[in-house]
Scaffold this motif. Sequence first.
Motif, mmCIF file in Angstrom:
data_model
loop_
_atom_site.group_PDB
_atom_site.id
_atom_site.type_symbol
_atom_site.label_atom_id
_atom_site.label_comp_id
_atom_site.label_asym_id
_atom_site.label_seq_id
_atom_site.Cartn_x
_atom_site.Cartn_y
_atom_site.Cartn_z
ATOM 1 N N GLN A 1 -6.713 13.179 19.337
ATOM 2 C CA GLN A 1 -6.744 11.748 19.612
ATOM 3 C C GLN A 1 -6.824 11.586 21.121
ATOM 4 O OE1 GLN A 1 -3.193 9.724 18.566
ATOM 5 N NE2 GLN A 1 -4.180 7.739 18.389
ATOM 6 N N TYR B 1 -5.760 -8.503 19.825
ATOM 7 C CA TYR B 1 -6.140 -7.386 18.951
ATOM 8 C C TYR B 1 -7.633 -7.432 18.642
ATOM 9 C CZ TYR B 1 -6.169 -4.311 14.862
ATOM 10 O OH TYR B 1 -6.434 -3.304 13.978
ATOM 11 N N LYS C 1 -4.346 -2.149 9.503
ATOM 12 C CA LYS C 1 -3.957 -2.581 10.834
ATOM 13 C C LYS C 1 -2.734 -1.795 11.286
ATOM 14 C CE LYS C 1 -3.731 -6.742 13.583
ATOM 15 N NZ LYS C 1 -3.442 -8.164 13.716
ATOM 16 N N GLU D 1 -3.864 1.660 12.225
ATOM 17 C CA GLU D 1 -4.545 1.642 13.521
ATOM 18 C C GLU D 1 -3.531 1.472 14.653
ATOM 19 O OE1 GLU D 1 -7.806 -1.094 13.928
ATOM 20 O OE2 GLU D 1 -8.007 -0.600 16.058
ATOM 21 N N TYR D 2 -2.552 0.636 14.413
ATOM 22 C CA TYR D 2 -1.563 0.408 15.459
ATOM 23 C C TYR D 2 -0.732 1.662 15.731
ATOM 24 C CZ TYR D 2 -1.690 -4.312 17.330
ATOM 25 O OH TYR D 2 -2.015 -5.438 18.048
ATOM 26 N N ASN E 1 -1.881 4.626 15.492
ATOM 27 C CA ASN E 1 -2.764 5.443 16.318
ATOM 28 C C ASN E 1 -2.818 4.932 17.750
ATOM 29 O OD1 ASN E 1 -3.459 7.297 14.364
ATOM 30 N ND2 ASN E 1 -5.084 5.990 13.543
#
Lengths: 331, 331
Positions: free
Chosen positions: A46, A86, B103, B106-107, B109
């Motif tokens: 990542q 976002y 979401k 993703e957050y 990450n």
Amino acid sequence: MATLKDVAKEAGLTTSTVSRILNNRGYISDNARQKVDVAMKKLNYQPNEVARSLHRKATNTIGLIVPHIRHPYFSEMISNLEDQAYDRGYRILLCNSQSIQEKQTEYINICTGNQVAGIILCSGSVPMDLFEEVGIPVITMERFLDNGTASVECDNRQGGMMAAEKLISCGCKHLLHIGNIGTITMPADQRTEGFREACEKKNIPFVELLTEETQYNSMKYGDLIVKALKEYPETDGMFANSDVIAAQTLQVCRKMGILVPEQMKIIGFDDVNIASLTTPQLTTVHQPVKEMAEIAVRLLHDAVTGKMVARRTVLPVHLVERETTGVRITQ
Amino acid sequence: MATLKDVAKEAGLTTSTVSRILNNRGYISDNARQKVDVAMKKLNYQPNEVARSLHRKATNTIGLIVPHIRHPYFSEMISNLEDQAYDRGYRILLCNSQSIQEKQTEYINICTGNQVAGIILCSGSVPMDLFEEVGIPVITMERFLDNGTASVECDNRQGGMMAAEKLISCGCKHLLHIGNIGTITMPADQRTEGFREACEKKNIPFVELLTEETQYNSMKYGDLIVKALKEYPETDGMFANSDVIAAQTLQVCRKMGILVPEQMKIIGFDDVNIASLTTPQLTTVHQPVKEMAEIAVRLLHDAVTGKMVARRTVLPVHLVERETTGVRITQ
DNA sequence: TGCAACATCCTTTAAGGTTGCCATATACCA
DNA sequence: TGGTATATGGCAACCTTAAAGGATGTTGCA
């Protein structure tokens, strides 16, 4: 955590190639792309945003400075801002100034130190020079800074006028207005101005009261309201600067045996969730919070990307008529 | 923005020396210190946190993931967490998952990509393996993760029992409970268990209703409540899983002409601001939000600094008796 | 007195993960 | 043969800090 270097080694390529693949730049062979794909998956790679930010000399973080989080108006605003941010790929660094000057100053420094892309400021009066040398955009909401990048407000004056006119048209003869914090100047003061103007135009007497910072911070207006209603017992219509104040006025009226809306009409401001949870439900001036948030983030983004930006944006408000000015909802 | 290098050049020293002065490390002469002081002031130098973070391979940021911001329970929680984090020198990266699985993923990450020191998770059910390889602490609040670092909860079971017992002692004979989201398992389910247990013990009949995620997200329970009260008209006592639900029940009761507390007693959960702004004011189970926040941040900090950390912390709750279970406050 | 051991103060160098620029290398076409 | 498109590598830079080391000056002991 695996780094680019690890991926590169795993894939038998150099970091530059991997970086180019990651960012889809320049020439890349399918072969290389595949090898990197495999390596990334294997190592669970990542990208390190911190390293990216250092290189770019900018982050995709917005510093959001608010005086309160628990206050329903701000939690509503924060929620909408987060949403918009976002959508545009920005993160929110949440800063609660609690209306404390030093905390706000420190948070501004924290924001700049953390290289935020920009600041959205919903809080306080800032020492003028604080932003001068900071080269980042500062969007103010319901505040105004001479050296800010842009400000977003609702039409507070219009809201004040609407409230006064509604109360007067309901037949109120003695109005009371609980206004802003006396010691801080902000756009919301215009609510009082609009209210005053409408009252004077119709020749209706009114009383204006200021609030204190401690009340604002604690969200406790009970004592102030009790005192006001005792001092001005003839009051039959009230315009409060927030729904929080209006809701607490309802509580006070009940304890004092004043019937709302029969003996007293009440209008709040903001139209946040509590407005429709009180009994009777609050008539209030609706702030277009969502639109304001959308515009604020857009302005910030435009400013960051070097576009020209409106210095001041004022959105219209509208009156939401519920029960504290008349109609009872039964059944 | 001036950098260390600029300051060093201005002061006629090298960056390492300036760095040592900044961090008070090693040997430094008064002379050097003074020169650097002057240079820093002149250039208005501020350390670049991003570069520092890159070097340290860690930030002092906490990723805070919540399902909602505008929900009063969470805005209260966020506010307290921010406060505690600030006191310990942490920043808050605010992430609103809106209960959306993607979401949230993703957050997570984004948080790890941004090298947060740790995550405080108030939201959702997370795919188990998501944290496995992430070497950062994850503190859950009112959630439980098998592979989380630590969890902080209130004694939901106890709260449910208290509510049932109170309703029963008020003489209610037909209880209704509006519980959690049916599809998600979380500690708050224990409220239902406690409630059920207390009812069974006293042999009082009760109905349990589950809520839906859409209701949770929109905070609109009106239709559900209307339907429930029509289906179970004999209901004379209700325990709602949040004050938001309880407040809306009050609205529904009023519209349906059901007197509270005379014909119906209501108990909420959380004890947030709205609980004392409704008419009648809500009796509710108080969650020690402040303490929970304090503990969460402390646990996170301890975990970050390698200390051993309690796997599960459960704090007691208590019943706050207001008007929806009896006493009317008049005067 | 001579010299080792140490303290003080500062510099040099490298590292952290990423990207941008320039160089290099091959293949292909004119 | 020269030119261009394609593909990759090398290196510096972003800003900070840590480790190692150099250059003095000071102390202690034979």
